[in-house]
Enzyme design. Structure first.
Site, PDB file in Angstrom:
ATOM      1  N   ASP A 121       1.014  -1.293  -0.038  1.00 24.08           N
ATOM      2  CA  ASP A 121       0.230   0.093   0.034  1.00 24.08           C
ATOM      3  C   ASP A 121       1.040   1.255  -0.108  1.00 24.08           C
ATOM      4  O   ASP A 121       1.953   1.458   0.761  1.00 24.08           O
ATOM      5  CB  ASP A 121      -0.810   0.017   1.257  1.00 24.08           C
ATOM      6  CG  ASP A 121      -1.901   1.423   1.273  1.00 24.08           C
ATOM      7  OD1 ASP A 121      -2.116   1.540   0.275  1.00 24.08           O
ATOM      8  OD2 ASP A 121      -2.132   1.661   2.361  1.00 24.08           O
TER       9      ASP A 121
ATOM     10  N   ASP B 161     -47.687   8.140 -38.950  1.00 25.78           N
ATOM     11  CA  ASP B 161     -48.700   8.369 -38.004  1.00 25.78           C
ATOM     12  C   ASP B 161     -50.089   8.650 -38.534  1.00 25.78           C
ATOM     13  O   ASP B 161     -50.181   9.515 -39.680  1.00 25.78           O
ATOM     14  CB  ASP B 161     -48.260   9.344 -36.864  1.00 25.78           C
ATOM     15  CG  ASP B 161     -48.920   9.493 -35.703  1.00 25.78           C
ATOM     16  OD1 ASP B 161     -49.997   8.922 -35.428  1.00 25.78           O
ATOM     17  OD2 ASP B 161     -48.330  10.217 -34.634  1.00 25.78           O
TER      18      ASP B 161
ATOM     19  N   ARG C  19     -46.090  15.386 -24.826  1.00 27.42           N
ATOM     20  CA  ARG C  19     -46.813  15.456 -26.402  1.00 27.42           C
ATOM     21  C   ARG C  19     -48.104  14.730 -26.090  1.00 27.42           C
ATOM     22  O   ARG C  19     -48.564  13.913 -26.988  1.00 27.42           O
ATOM     23  CB  ARG C  19     -45.874  14.507 -26.994  1.00 27.42           C
ATOM     24  CG  ARG C  19     -44.510  14.817 -27.385  1.00 27.42           C
ATOM     25  CD  ARG C  19     -43.569  13.837 -28.429  1.00 27.42           C
ATOM     26  NE  ARG C  19     -44.031  14.136 -29.613  1.00 27.42           N
ATOM     27  CZ  ARG C  19     -44.975  13.506 -30.468  1.00 27.42           C
ATOM     28  NH1 ARG C  19     -45.371  12.430 -30.041  1.00 27.42           N
ATOM     29  NH2 ARG C  19     -44.915  13.887 -31.733  1.00 27.42           N
TER      30      ARG C  19
ATOM     31  N   LYS D 172     -42.191   0.690 -38.260  1.00 22.86           N
ATOM     32  CA  LYS D 172     -41.469   1.556 -37.618  1.00 22.86           C
ATOM     33  C   LYS D 172     -41.954   1.637 -36.133  1.00 22.86           C
ATOM     34  O   LYS D 172     -43.126   1.982 -36.075  1.00 22.86           O
ATOM     35  CB  LYS D 172     -41.381   3.097 -38.504  1.00 22.86           C
ATOM     36  CG  LYS D 172     -40.614   3.958 -37.572  1.00 22.86           C
ATOM     37  CD  LYS D 172     -40.754   5.262 -38.446  1.00 22.86           C
ATOM     38  CE  LYS D 172     -39.920   6.570 -37.843  1.00 22.86           C
ATOM     39  NZ  LYS D 172     -39.906   7.789 -38.698  1.00 22.86           N
ATOM     40  N   TRP D 173     -41.299   1.220 -35.313  1.00 23.16           N
ATOM     41  CA  TRP D 173     -41.662   1.241 -33.815  1.00 23.16           C
ATOM     42  C   TRP D 173     -41.130   2.436 -33.133  1.00 23.16           C
ATOM     43  O   TRP D 173     -40.002   2.567 -32.797  1.00 23.16           O
ATOM     44  CB  TRP D 173     -41.020   0.112 -33.111  1.00 23.16           C
ATOM     45  CG  TRP D 173     -41.746  -0.207 -31.945  1.00 23.16           C
ATOM     46  CD1 TRP D 173     -41.198   0.233 -30.685  1.00 23.16           C
ATOM     47  CD2 TRP D 173     -42.279  -1.498 -31.486  1.00 23.16           C
ATOM     48  NE1 TRP D 173     -41.798  -0.373 -29.597  1.00 23.16           N
ATOM     49  CE2 TRP D 173     -42.448  -1.413 -30.033  1.00 23.16           C
ATOM     50  CE3 TRP D 173     -42.798  -2.613 -32.024  1.00 23.16           C
ATOM     51  CZ2 TRP D 173     -43.034  -2.392 -29.509  1.00 23.16           C
ATOM     52  CZ3 TRP D 173     -43.272  -3.572 -31.328  1.00 23.16           C
ATOM     53  CH2 TRP D 173     -43.565  -3.422 -30.065  1.00 23.16           C
ATOM     54  N   ASP D 174     -42.139   3.638 -32.793  1.00 19.63           N
ATOM     55  CA  ASP D 174     -41.686   4.861 -32.225  1.00 19.63           C
ATOM     56  C   ASP D 174     -41.699   4.831 -30.740  1.00 19.63           C
ATOM     57  O   ASP D 174     -42.586   4.249 -30.015  1.00 19.63           O
ATOM     58  CB  ASP D 174     -42.384   6.087 -32.833  1.00 19.63           C
ATOM     59  CG  ASP D 174     -41.651   7.314 -33.097  1.00 19.63           C
ATOM     60  OD1 ASP D 174     -40.665   7.355 -32.508  1.00 19.63           O
ATOM     61  OD2 ASP D 174     -42.170   8.131 -33.760  1.00 19.63           O
TER      62      ASP D 174
ATOM     63  N   ASP E 168     -34.352  12.639 -35.893  1.00 15.58           N
ATOM     64  CA  ASP E 168     -35.529  13.435 -36.505  1.00 15.58           C
ATOM     65  C   ASP E 168     -35.012  14.697 -37.097  1.00 15.58           C
ATOM     66  O   ASP E 168     -35.814  15.126 -38.159  1.00 15.58           O
ATOM     67  CB  ASP E 168     -36.294  14.019 -35.558  1.00 15.58           C
ATOM     68  CG  ASP E 168     -37.585  13.154 -35.090  1.00 15.58           C
ATOM     69  OD1 ASP E 168     -37.890  11.912 -35.767  1.00 15.58           O
ATOM     70  OD2 ASP E 168     -38.329  13.288 -33.929  1.00 15.58           O
TER      71      ASP E 168
END
Length: 752
Positions: free
Chosen positions: A53, A367, A443, A476-478, A539
């Site tokens: 140590d 969408d 949202r 498309k899985w958001d 995005d």
């Protein structure tokens, strides 16, 4: 066998093709880290960290009267809390009102192959001889807690995958921290690389020197997040894209995480990676176990370029799965930026007619197709067709798209629920909420509690009904908001439920191409890639913004995983106007498509789109499955002005027969210097023929709006020019300054 245990020296040696990872066993009970080096044929122990140590006497010692040995000054392999090591522990388990515990060596096992992780995504080996696994059992003699450290050592690449399993003994425990990996480096002469940003500005590469104390990244958003990515790397002094030592660490997980480096009083650097301790308190009763997510650790001696290509090869072949893992991805058009919620069957088919003529292969209805969804304030959870918009249902739309020679895709946001929905009115208790408190909207929507089996079961059956109702080729899985109103452990339970849902849905529909999305790139992580082979990168579809986003993403994730589209101008996110050619060149760096209304474009613009699509079909196998080299990135010269002027990258096929090169000016100036591009990975003795992607729009712009420039001034050399691979790699290719007026240059080299 890539793993061996030297009983005489009490050391484990884990060998990858060009590295050796050393684990030391001290006094038959303490597990210490020995280092991660260039390949070592053997280990004498001479170069190990001294056991004596170095600390001032108040630091507790572990071995009284034998030597001044303290874990506080050692490189530890999985540090325990509240004993003689005062740095960050790898776990915290509370039992009998104490955090203190010991983990002492009990036994170990070495085996061929790699086991799956229960309920969690992980890398896998199709050929079990590609991987060997070391499991080390450590136990706390007081509580009986058993911790198994697992190391999967790849024989074909410089990768070690780690996780830990906690099994409760006779004393019930509250597991408050359970990291997947901890590794101590002997010094701190490194730069830390992280991928940080925000929504529409994801995964920008940030480099900075280590300083004393704790530094790193973390997400507490119940998602890997736009703001941080579950990846960090340490770069040794002098490490660049092409040379030097780089250590990369990536967590195969989509929820809350932490990735940090602690520099201690001795200048040692402790790297740790795993589930964030925030809102985590897992209760274990006797015999119950908890498995941490997998940490992927990569060592490179050829800089960031070598590190990235190792991650890419591993993830393409040993993380992604299913029918689409090795298949070329189709050229896409998504109707979102063309129509938003305002569409009809006639409007969709009018867009599809033009798309089919230009060579598009997949039409995606985004969408607005379900419930009473005419804006973002209702109907999430009501996964049945909006007959007011689509009187003939999905069957009519899918048939119409297929009749036009394209595949048909559909957008979902399954993990969300709108307060204005039939599902919420029937099951308000299915939304994440805190008793007695009004839930927080984001949202105009809430998040379903996937920690509840009944919610996961409902989603599996409802989505299966939709996917069985029509010939659907793509999903498309958001996931468009960060969950809030979380009860204790809700984040990890949420992801255990999500992973079960994804495993079952993708298993039921193996022919569907699934793409992950989370408000763009908010969940671009290795956990999601295990179920969905590609992710919507951001995005933000502005070409110049995408350069930094895509190059940063490429540090870890392969081009086949990056979904990249051309959109309209002025750009819908930043308002910038850029050349159609530049937008195309940038989008061709991944899986390719369009997000605009083709029916508003001129004939010249449509002709260019037609040529872009035809060109991409020639190069997409190289782009999606070849080797990616960043020739010039925003971080290449962090102190130099030229760093902001242009970026360049190259994709080269594995057989070295085709290379694709893109150059994009991120800042244009008059009379710039020539750019010299030294290409990579070519066959030095082969001859390569040059072909550029000509742009009708760019040529018209240069001829009419700027100067009366001939087309050949837009490219580095005339089409058909031939050069040796050695010339292109060492002398380099000159890019003429006039090309910057078009914003970008894009060309292909073919071996002849």
């Amino acid at each position: 066998m890539s793993i061996c245990f030297d009983k005489e020296k009490n050391v484990f040696l884990l060998h990858t093709p060009s590295s050796t990872y050393v684990i030391r066993l001290h006094d038959g009970k303490y597990i210490l880290h020995g280092g991660w080096f260039h390949s070592l044929p053997s280990w004498s122990g001479t170069c190990a960290m001294p056991l004596v140590d170095r600390a001032f006497s108040p630091v507790p010692a572990e071995q009284h009267g034998v030597c001044d040995f303290s874990l506080d000054s050692q490189q530890c392999e999985y540090p325990v809390p509240m004993r003689s090591d005062f740095r960050s522990a790898a776990y915290e388990a509370v039992g009998e009102e104490t955090l203190a515990s010991d983990l002492l060596y009990k036994t170990h096992r070495i085996s061929s192959g790699k086991k799956p992780l229960p309920g969690l995504p992980a890398t896998y080996a199709e050929n079990q001889s590609d991987v060997d696994t070391l499991e080390i059992d450590l136990q706390d003699p007081h509580t009986g807690l058993l911790v198994t450290l697992s190391y999967a050592v790849w024989n074909t690449m410089d990768v070690i995958c780690r996780h830990a399993v906690f099994t409760c003994g006779s004393v019930p425990l509250s597991l408050r921290k359970a990291l997947s990996a901890s590794i101590d480096f002997p010094h701190s002469r490194y730069r830390l690389l992280q991928l940080s940003g925000a929504h529409a500005r994801e995964r920008h590469a940030i480099l900075h020197s280590l300083v004393p104390g704790i530094q790193g990244v973390e997400s507490r958003r119940c998602m890997s997040s736009h703001q941080q990515n579950p990846f960090i790397a340490l770069l040794a002094d002098g490490t660049t894209e092409n040379q030097g030592e780089a250590f990369g660490f990536n967590l195969v997980y989509s929820g809350n995480f932490t990735a940090q480096v602690e520099v201690d009083q001795w200048g040692m650097s402790r790297v740790q990676l795993g589930i964030s301790p925030s809102n985590f308190d897992w209760q274990l009763k006797e015999g119950e176990s908890f498995c941490t997510p997998e940490a992927v650790m990569v060592r490179s001696e050829s800089g960031l370029d070598g590190m990235s290509r190792t991650f890419h090869d591993l993830y393409r072949k040993h993380l992604c799965r299913g029918t689409w893992r090795d298949r070329e991805r189709p050229v896409v058009i998504n109707n979102w930026e063309a129509t938003y919620f305002n569409f009809s069957v006639e409007k969709l088919f009018a867009l599809a007619d033009t798309a089919a003529k230009e060579g598009v292969e997949l039409f995606v209805l985004d969408d607005g197709w379900f419930g009473k969804r005419n804006d973002d304030r209702s109907s999430l959870g009501d996964w049945f067709v909006n007959k007011a918009k689509l009187p003939g249902g999905l069957e009519e739309v899918a048939k119409g798209i297929h009749d036009r020679g394209m595949k048909f895709g559909l957008w979902f946001e399954p993990e969300m629920i709108s307060p204005d929905s039939d599902l919420y009115r029937a099951h308000p208790d299915w939304a994440l909420s805190v008793a007695g408190r009004e839930p927080v909207l984001g949202r105009h929507q809430l998040v379903l509690d996937l920690g509840k089996d009944e919610v996961v079961n409902f989603l599996e059956e409802r989505l299966s009904q939709v996917l069985s109702s029509a010939p659907i080729d793509y999903v498309k899985w958001d996931f468009n908001r960060s969950p809030s109103d979380l009860h204790l452990n809700a984040s990890h339970k949420f992801y255990l439920g999500l992973y079960r849902l994804l495993e079952n849905i993708t298993g039921r529909f193996p022919s569907i191409l699934f793409e992950s999305c989370s408000g763009g790139g908010g969940r671009f992580d290795a956990g999601m890639l295990h179920y969905m082979p590609q992710t919507w990168t951001s995005d933000n579809t502005d070409a110049l913004s995408r350069v930094a986003i895509q190059l940063g993403t490429s540090l870890v994730y392969p081009a086949s995983a990056m979904s990249c589209h051309v959109s309209a101008v002025p750009n819908h996110q930043v308002g910038r106007i850029s050349m159609l050619s530049t937008r195309g060149h940038v989008a061709m760096a991944g899986t390719f498509g369009y997000e605009l209304d083709l029916n508003t474009l001129s004939g010249v613009e449509l002709a260019e789109i037609r040529s872009q699509i035809a060109w991409y079909k020639k190069i997409r196998h190289t782009v999606q499955f070849g080797d990616l080299h960043r020739l010039e990135a925003p971080w290449s010269h962090p102190a130099a002005a030229e760093a902001s002027r242009y970026a360049a990258w190259e994709h080269i096929s594995k057989d070295k027969k085709q290379a694709v090169v893109s150059v994009v000016w991120t800042f244009a100036e008059a009379t710039p210097e020539y750019i010299t591009l030294q290409l990579k990975g070519l066959d030095p003795d082969a001859r390569y023929k040059f072909t550029s992607l000509q742009s009708e729009v760019m040529q018209a712009f240069l001829k009419q709006a700027v100067f009366d420039l001939p087309a050949e001034s837009l490219i580095a050399v005339p089409d058909g020019t031939v050069a040796y691979g050695s010339e292109l790699m060492h002398a380099g290719l000159r890019i003429v300054g006039k090309a910057q007026y078009g914003g970008s240059v894009h060309f292909m080299l073919e071996k002849i």
